[in-house]
Design a protein around this motif. Structure first.
Motif, PDB file in Angstrom:
ATOM      1  N   PRO A  87      12.140 -77.886 114.947  1.00  0.00           N
ATOM      2  CA  PRO A  87      12.629 -78.050 113.577  1.00  0.00           C
ATOM      3  C   PRO A  87      12.576 -76.755 112.875  1.00  0.00           C
ATOM      4  O   PRO A  87      11.593 -75.930 113.104  1.00  0.00           O
ATOM      5  CB  PRO A  87      11.870 -79.060 112.831  1.00  0.00           C
ATOM      6  N   ALA A  88      13.508 -76.403 111.988  1.00  0.00           N
ATOM      7  CA  ALA A  88      13.327 -75.298 111.249  1.00  0.00           C
ATOM      8  C   ALA A  88      12.109 -75.212 110.195  1.00  0.00           C
ATOM      9  O   ALA A  88      11.710 -76.313 109.774  1.00  0.00           O
ATOM     10  CB  ALA A  88      14.492 -74.994 110.321  1.00  0.00           C
ATOM     11  N   LEU A  89      11.395 -74.246 110.121  1.00  0.00           N
ATOM     12  CA  LEU A  89      10.282 -74.101 109.434  1.00  0.00           C
ATOM     13  C   LEU A  89      10.649 -73.969 107.921  1.00  0.00           C
ATOM     14  O   LEU A  89      11.544 -73.077 107.406  1.00  0.00           O
ATOM     15  CB  LEU A  89       9.282 -72.827 109.650  1.00  0.00           C
ATOM     16  N   ARG A  90      10.077 -74.681 107.041  1.00  0.00           N
ATOM     17  CA  ARG A  90      10.223 -74.796 105.540  1.00  0.00           C
ATOM     18  C   ARG A  90       9.677 -73.617 104.942  1.00  0.00           C
ATOM     19  O   ARG A  90       8.384 -73.518 105.329  1.00  0.00           O
ATOM     20  CB  ARG A  90       9.963 -76.102 104.900  1.00  0.00           C
ATOM     21  N   ARG A  91      10.229 -73.188 103.732  1.00  0.00           N
ATOM     22  CA  ARG A  91       9.468 -72.141 103.248  1.00  0.00           C
ATOM     23  C   ARG A  91       8.270 -72.619 102.308  1.00  0.00           C
ATOM     24  O   ARG A  91       8.446 -73.817 102.067  1.00  0.00           O
ATOM     25  CB  ARG A  91      10.257 -71.185 102.362  1.00  0.00           C
ATOM     26  N   SER A  92       7.302 -71.792 102.255  1.00  0.00           N
ATOM     27  CA  SER A  92       6.195 -72.298 101.574  1.00  0.00           C
ATOM     28  C   SER A  92       6.719 -72.006 100.136  1.00  0.00           C
ATOM     29  O   SER A  92       7.553 -71.450  99.458  1.00  0.00           O
ATOM     30  CB  SER A  92       4.934 -71.325 101.491  1.00  0.00           C
ATOM     31  N   LEU A  93       6.019 -73.115  99.228  1.00  0.00           N
ATOM     32  CA  LEU A  93       6.510 -73.254  97.882  1.00  0.00           C
ATOM     33  C   LEU A  93       5.415 -72.896  96.932  1.00  0.00           C
ATOM     34  O   LEU A  93       4.271 -73.109  97.334  1.00  0.00           O
ATOM     35  CB  LEU A  93       7.098 -74.515  97.611  1.00  0.00           C
ATOM     36  N   ARG A  94       5.720 -72.414  95.900  1.00  0.00           N
ATOM     37  CA  ARG A  94       4.583 -72.278  94.714  1.00  0.00           C
ATOM     38  C   ARG A  94       4.756 -73.244  93.797  1.00  0.00           C
ATOM     39  O   ARG A  94       5.646 -73.568  92.920  1.00  0.00           O
ATOM     40  CB  ARG A  94       4.798 -70.958  93.813  1.00  0.00           C
ATOM     41  N   VAL A  95       3.841 -74.411  93.789  1.00  0.00           N
ATOM     42  CA  VAL A  95       3.441 -75.591  92.955  1.00  0.00           C
ATOM     43  C   VAL A  95       2.687 -75.524  91.827  1.00  0.00           C
ATOM     44  O   VAL A  95       1.555 -75.166  92.268  1.00  0.00           O
ATOM     45  CB  VAL A  95       3.259 -76.897  93.980  1.00  0.00           C
ATOM     46  N   SER A  96       3.151 -75.963  90.573  1.00  0.00           N
ATOM     47  CA  SER A  96       2.152 -75.839  89.600  1.00  0.00           C
ATOM     48  C   SER A  96       1.897 -77.290  89.415  1.00  0.00           C
ATOM     49  O   SER A  96       2.801 -78.185  89.010  1.00  0.00           O
ATOM     50  CB  SER A  96       2.645 -75.248  88.480  1.00  0.00           C
ATOM     51  N   ILE A  97       0.692 -77.890  89.571  1.00  0.00           N
ATOM     52  CA  ILE A  97       0.256 -79.284  89.266  1.00  0.00           C
ATOM     53  C   ILE A  97      -0.287 -79.494  88.033  1.00  0.00           C
ATOM     54  O   ILE A  97      -1.350 -78.792  87.729  1.00  0.00           O
ATOM     55  CB  ILE A  97      -0.438 -79.917  90.426  1.00  0.00           C
ATOM     56  N   VAL A  98      -0.029 -80.305  87.237  1.00  0.00           N
ATOM     57  CA  VAL A  98      -0.394 -80.601  85.688  1.00  0.00           C
ATOM     58  C   VAL A  98      -0.987 -82.023  85.657  1.00  0.00           C
ATOM     59  O   VAL A  98      -0.119 -82.986  85.882  1.00  0.00           O
ATOM     60  CB  VAL A  98       0.611 -80.049  84.660  1.00  0.00           C
ATOM     61  N   MET A 139      -8.600 -85.896  77.815  1.00  0.00           N
ATOM     62  CA  MET A 139      -7.332 -85.369  77.667  1.00  0.00           C
ATOM     63  C   MET A 139      -6.919 -83.850  77.434  1.00  0.00           C
ATOM     64  O   MET A 139      -7.935 -83.206  76.858  1.00  0.00           O
ATOM     65  CB  MET A 139      -6.726 -86.062  76.454  1.00  0.00           C
ATOM     66  N   GLY A 140      -6.066 -83.310  77.951  1.00  0.00           N
ATOM     67  CA  GLY A 140      -5.846 -81.999  77.828  1.00  0.00           C
ATOM     68  C   GLY A 140      -5.041 -81.448  76.682  1.00  0.00           C
ATOM     69  O   GLY A 140      -3.976 -82.074  76.183  1.00  0.00           O
ATOM     70  N   LEU A 141      -5.386 -80.268  75.760  1.00  0.00           N
ATOM     71  CA  LEU A 141      -4.776 -80.064  74.820  1.00  0.00           C
ATOM     72  C   LEU A 141      -4.281 -78.688  74.959  1.00  0.00           C
ATOM     73  O   LEU A 141      -5.342 -77.639  75.032  1.00  0.00           O
ATOM     74  CB  LEU A 141      -5.822 -80.339  73.440  1.00  0.00           C
ATOM     75  N   THR A 142      -3.285 -78.192  74.951  1.00  0.00           N
ATOM     76  CA  THR A 142      -2.505 -77.050  75.207  1.00  0.00           C
ATOM     77  C   THR A 142      -1.072 -76.812  74.615  1.00  0.00           C
ATOM     78  O   THR A 142      -0.556 -77.949  74.657  1.00  0.00           O
ATOM     79  CB  THR A 142      -2.649 -76.410  76.900  1.00  0.00           C
ATOM     80  N   SER A 143      -0.628 -75.666  74.035  1.00  0.00           N
ATOM     81  CA  SER A 143       0.451 -75.873  73.518  1.00  0.00           C
ATOM     82  C   SER A 143       1.648 -75.422  74.641  1.00  0.00           C
ATOM     83  O   SER A 143       1.298 -75.020  75.853  1.00  0.00           O
ATOM     84  CB  SER A 143       0.637 -74.668  72.682  1.00  0.00           C
ATOM     85  N   LYS A 144       2.823 -75.712  74.306  1.00  0.00           N
ATOM     86  CA  LYS A 144       3.968 -75.370  74.954  1.00  0.00           C
ATOM     87  C   LYS A 144       4.055 -73.962  75.246  1.00  0.00           C
ATOM     88  O   LYS A 144       4.331 -73.236  76.225  1.00  0.00           O
ATOM     89  CB  LYS A 144       5.256 -76.052  74.622  1.00  0.00           C
ATOM     90  N   LYS A 145       3.857 -73.003  74.187  1.00  0.00           N
ATOM     91  CA  LYS A 145       3.840 -71.682  74.353  1.00  0.00           C
ATOM     92  C   LYS A 145       2.978 -71.138  75.143  1.00  0.00           C
ATOM     93  O   LYS A 145       3.241 -70.210  76.023  1.00  0.00           O
ATOM     94  CB  LYS A 145       3.599 -71.181  72.847  1.00  0.00           C
ATOM     95  N   THR A 146       1.658 -71.601  75.302  1.00  0.00           N
ATOM     96  CA  THR A 146       0.578 -71.352  76.111  1.00  0.00           C
ATOM     97  C   THR A 146       1.381 -71.287  77.873  1.00  0.00           C
ATOM     98  O   THR A 146       1.133 -70.268  78.516  1.00  0.00           O
ATOM     99  CB  THR A 146      -0.838 -71.927  76.001  1.00  0.00           C
ATOM    100  N   LEU A 147       1.870 -72.330  78.017  1.00  0.00           N
ATOM    101  CA  LEU A 147       2.396 -72.835  79.361  1.00  0.00           C
ATOM    102  C   LEU A 147       3.714 -71.992  79.608  1.00  0.00           C
ATOM    103  O   LEU A 147       3.929 -71.514  80.788  1.00  0.00           O
ATOM    104  CB  LEU A 147       2.706 -73.965  79.626  1.00  0.00           C
ATOM    105  N   MET A 149      -1.216 -82.737  77.425  1.00  0.00           N
ATOM    106  CA  MET A 149      -0.765 -81.607  78.293  1.00  0.00           C
ATOM    107  C   MET A 149       0.197 -81.719  79.006  1.00  0.00           C
ATOM    108  O   MET A 149       1.023 -80.972  79.319  1.00  0.00           O
ATOM    109  CB  MET A 149      -2.180 -81.340  79.043  1.00  0.00           C
ATOM    110  N   GLY A 150       0.577 -82.930  79.702  1.00  0.00           N
ATOM    111  CA  GLY A 150       1.865 -83.438  80.226  1.00  0.00           C
ATOM    112  C   GLY A 150       2.936 -83.197  79.654  1.00  0.00           C
ATOM    113  O   GLY A 150       3.923 -82.621  79.992  1.00  0.00           O
ATOM    114  N   TRP A 151       2.976 -83.636  78.169  1.00  0.00           N
ATOM    115  CA  TRP A 151       4.201 -83.259  77.495  1.00  0.00           C
ATOM    116  C   TRP A 151       4.353 -81.761  77.209  1.00  0.00           C
ATOM    117  O   TRP A 151       5.577 -81.514  77.346  1.00  0.00           O
ATOM    118  CB  TRP A 151       3.890 -84.002  76.061  1.00  0.00           C
ATOM    119  N   SER A 152       3.464 -81.106  76.946  1.00  0.00           N
ATOM    120  CA  SER A 152       3.435 -79.571  76.622  1.00  0.00           C
ATOM    121  C   SER A 152       4.089 -79.063  77.879  1.00  0.00           C
ATOM    122  O   SER A 152       4.928 -78.235  77.996  1.00  0.00           O
ATOM    123  CB  SER A 152       2.336 -79.036  76.410  1.00  0.00           C
ATOM    124  N   ALA A 153       3.556 -79.440  79.311  1.00  0.00           N
ATOM    125  CA  ALA A 153       4.215 -78.847  80.254  1.00  0.00           C
ATOM    126  C   ALA A 153       5.600 -79.125  80.401  1.00  0.00           C
ATOM    127  O   ALA A 153       6.363 -78.383  80.951  1.00  0.00           O
ATOM    128  CB  ALA A 153       3.170 -79.299  81.618  1.00  0.00           C
TER     129      ALA A 153
END
Length: 417
Positions: free
Chosen positions: A15-26, A96-104, A124-128
């Motif tokens: 099978p063709a190798l799939r490329r590696s991904l850059r994943v951001s998990i929040v 619960m995480g507190l961060t702004s949309k601007k920061t992310l 945090m999920g909503w800002s992300a």
């Protein structure tokens, strides 16, 4: 002379190798916090790293000792970004995480992920989500906790509709929502959620293993080798329906007078349960091999919760060689066959649940055989298969392809106890 025939060219042998991904998990929960979401995410992160994907984990700082900001790591495929965290009301052990949309937006503009995976739906999920939408990043989400169902257990049933409205809005802004079983997928679809995909859960069968059974631990509980130990693992809280647990144990004790109830976990209902069950063992929070030994040293796992999205503890109990008594939904519905791995009561039917507990306790030899088959069933829940499914969803999102469908599970007969 004729030239010798050339060897045929083999195409697509591998099978063709799939490329590696850059994943951001929040996520707003992660080990060492103890809950099903945290443990599952840790397994997902580890599985993705083993497949050479680069993981950026964004989570709240879990103590004052943790400094906010990006954390260095010796592993180039993994780094953490810690955000400000505050305790969650009624769940002080979680934050619960507190961060702004601007920061992310600033963070992801500097190093753009291929896909954003939002595991929890808090602030945090909503800002992300807002940041990912602004940057036009592929984004997926998890539906992991029945917050809408919890509200009625805390005298706030009127919040069910607004909570569900928020969750629907949140998840419908993502390209897909992962949920652990078909029953919940259908329920969410009926509520108006779009693009809900089934991604089940796995279990570490090297950690949760019947071989960890401890005679010394059982002796510390004051039980003889042949005494029945009824085990419950989970948060001691109203949403876990623990009144049904105590009723089931009372019925079990009428059949097995020397039976002992062991509860692993803590929470706001502990004092009430101690008053109701003064002879029970309250083991508190347990972790790692110690937790695994507690599982394996029991004989029957009783789990009466009706608010699970999956119920990782069900799978951990099965892997530890314990028959399971539960309601017929979530993980138990997928994994437990009545008479083979324990017993399932119709969802919400307390009388049947209690009666099934007594019937299981009445036949120790059958219970032992169910435990053996429970272990065999749990060994089929491979994390490798689940990580492959998540990886396939990521690639489909980043490449703009239709989402791959999960392997269909064969129909299972229901057997009588």
């Amino acid at each position: 002379m004729n030239a010798p025939a050339e060897h045929p060219i083999v195409v697509d042998e591998f099978p063709a190798l799939r490329r590696s991904l850059r994943v951001s998990i929040v996520t707003e929960t992660y080990p060492p916090e103890v809950n099903g979401v945290a443990r599952t995410l840790a397994c997902v992160v580890e599985g993705l790293r083993e497949r050479n994907h680069e993981i950026q984990l964004i989570r709240p700082n879990q103590s004052k000792a943790e400094t906010r900001g990006e954390q260095a790591s010796d592993d180039v495929l993994f780094h953490e970004v810690l955000m400000r965290g505050l305790p969650i009301p009624r769940y002080p052990h979680l934050r619960m995480g507190l961060t702004s949309k601007k920061t992310l937006v600033s963070l992801w503009a500097r190093r753009r992920p291929d896909v954003v995976h939002i595991a929890t739906e808090g602030p945090m999920g909503w800002s992300a989500l807002q940041a990912a939408v602004q940057l036009k990043l592929p984004v997926c989400s998890d539906f992991r906790t029945n917050f809408h169902a919890y509200s009625k257990h805390y005298g706030m049933g009127w919040l069910h509709k607004p909570i569900m409205a928020y969750l629907r809005k949140f998840h419908n802004l993502t390209a897909c929502t992962m949920t652990p079983d078909e029953g919940l997928r259908q329920e969410l679809t009926d509520y108006g959620f779009h693009n809900v995909e089934v991604v089940s859960r796995g279990v570490d069968t090297r950690l949760f293993d019947p071989a960890r059974r401890s005679a010394a631990l059982r002796q510390s509980w004051g039980v003889a080798p042949d005494d029945l130990v009824v085990l419950h693992v989970g948060r001691l809280a109203p949403e876990k329906n623990l009144g049904t647990l105590t009723m089931a144990f009372e019925a079990i004790r009428r059949v097995q007078p020397r039976a002992r109830l062991v509860l692993v976990g803590d929470g706001p209902s502990r004092k009430e349960l101690q008053a109701r069950c003064p002879d029970a063992i309250f083991a508190g929070m347990r972790h790692g091999e110690d937790l695994a030994a507690h599982y394996a040293s029991g004989d029957l796992f009783v789990f009466p919760s009706v608010t699970e999205t999956f119920g990782n503890v069900t799978l951990e109990a099965l892997a530890s060689g314990l028959p399971v008594l539960a309601y017929d939904y979530a993980a138990a519905s997928q994994l437990v066959q009545t008479g083979r791995h324990g017993a399932l009561a119709p969802f919400g039917n307390m009388n049947d649940f209690v009666q099934l507990g007594a019937r299981l306790a009445a036949d120790p030899a059958a219970l032992h055989e169910m435990g053996r088959q429970a272990r065999e069933a749990a060994c089929q829940a491979s994390w490798e298969r689940i990580i492959s499914r998540i990886e396939g969803l990521y690639h489909a999102l980043t490449e703009g392809r239709p989402l791959p469908q999960p392997e269909s599970a064969p129909a299972r007969p229901r057997l009588a106890v």
